[in-house]
Motif scaffolding. Structure first.
Motif: not given
Length: 129
Positions: A32, A34, A49, A51, A60, A103, A110, A116
């Protein structure tokens, strides 16, 4: 293992910028990804983001950038991008790209920066007249 972000700069309100994030040492397609941003005196927030844990990727966008920003990825180039249009002074911040193996856990995870694993160095975006 590294993420390299670039593309920031200074623009007038209404202008556009395209941020790029290139990964090395790992395959970005398995993560994922972002874009976060942090303005002086403010919390780091998730801007956009993606996913890819499901067949259909989930995108997102924070409410303030919906309709203006677009996240995209190019697995062949091991890169993700953030196209930012109609920029506003409130978009001024250091922007970071980040990647995580976490993810498929839902939006709450997320958009949470602590989940992260890898971070780019940040690129400054300044929107001012």
């Amino acid at each position: 293992v590294q993420l390299q972000a670039s593309g920031g700069g200074s623009v007038q309100p209404g202008g556009s910028l395209r941020l790029s994030c290139v990964a090395s040492g790992f395959s970005l397609g398995d993560y994922a990804v972002a874009w976060f941003r942090q303005a002086p005196g403010k919390e780091r927030e998730a801007v956009s983001c993606i996913d890819t844990s499901d067949e259909t990727p989930y995108y997102y966008y924070t409410d303030s950038v919906k309709g203006r920003f677009t996240l995209s990825r190019d697995n062949a180039k091991n890169s993700v991008y953030l196209q930012m249009n109609s920029l506003k002074p409130e978009d001024t911040a250091v922007h970071y790209c980040a990647a995580t193996t976490n993810q498929g856990l839902g939006v709450i995870f997320l958009v949470a920066h602590m989940w992260y694993d890898y971070w780019g160095q940040g690129t400054q975006v300044t929107v001012s007249s």
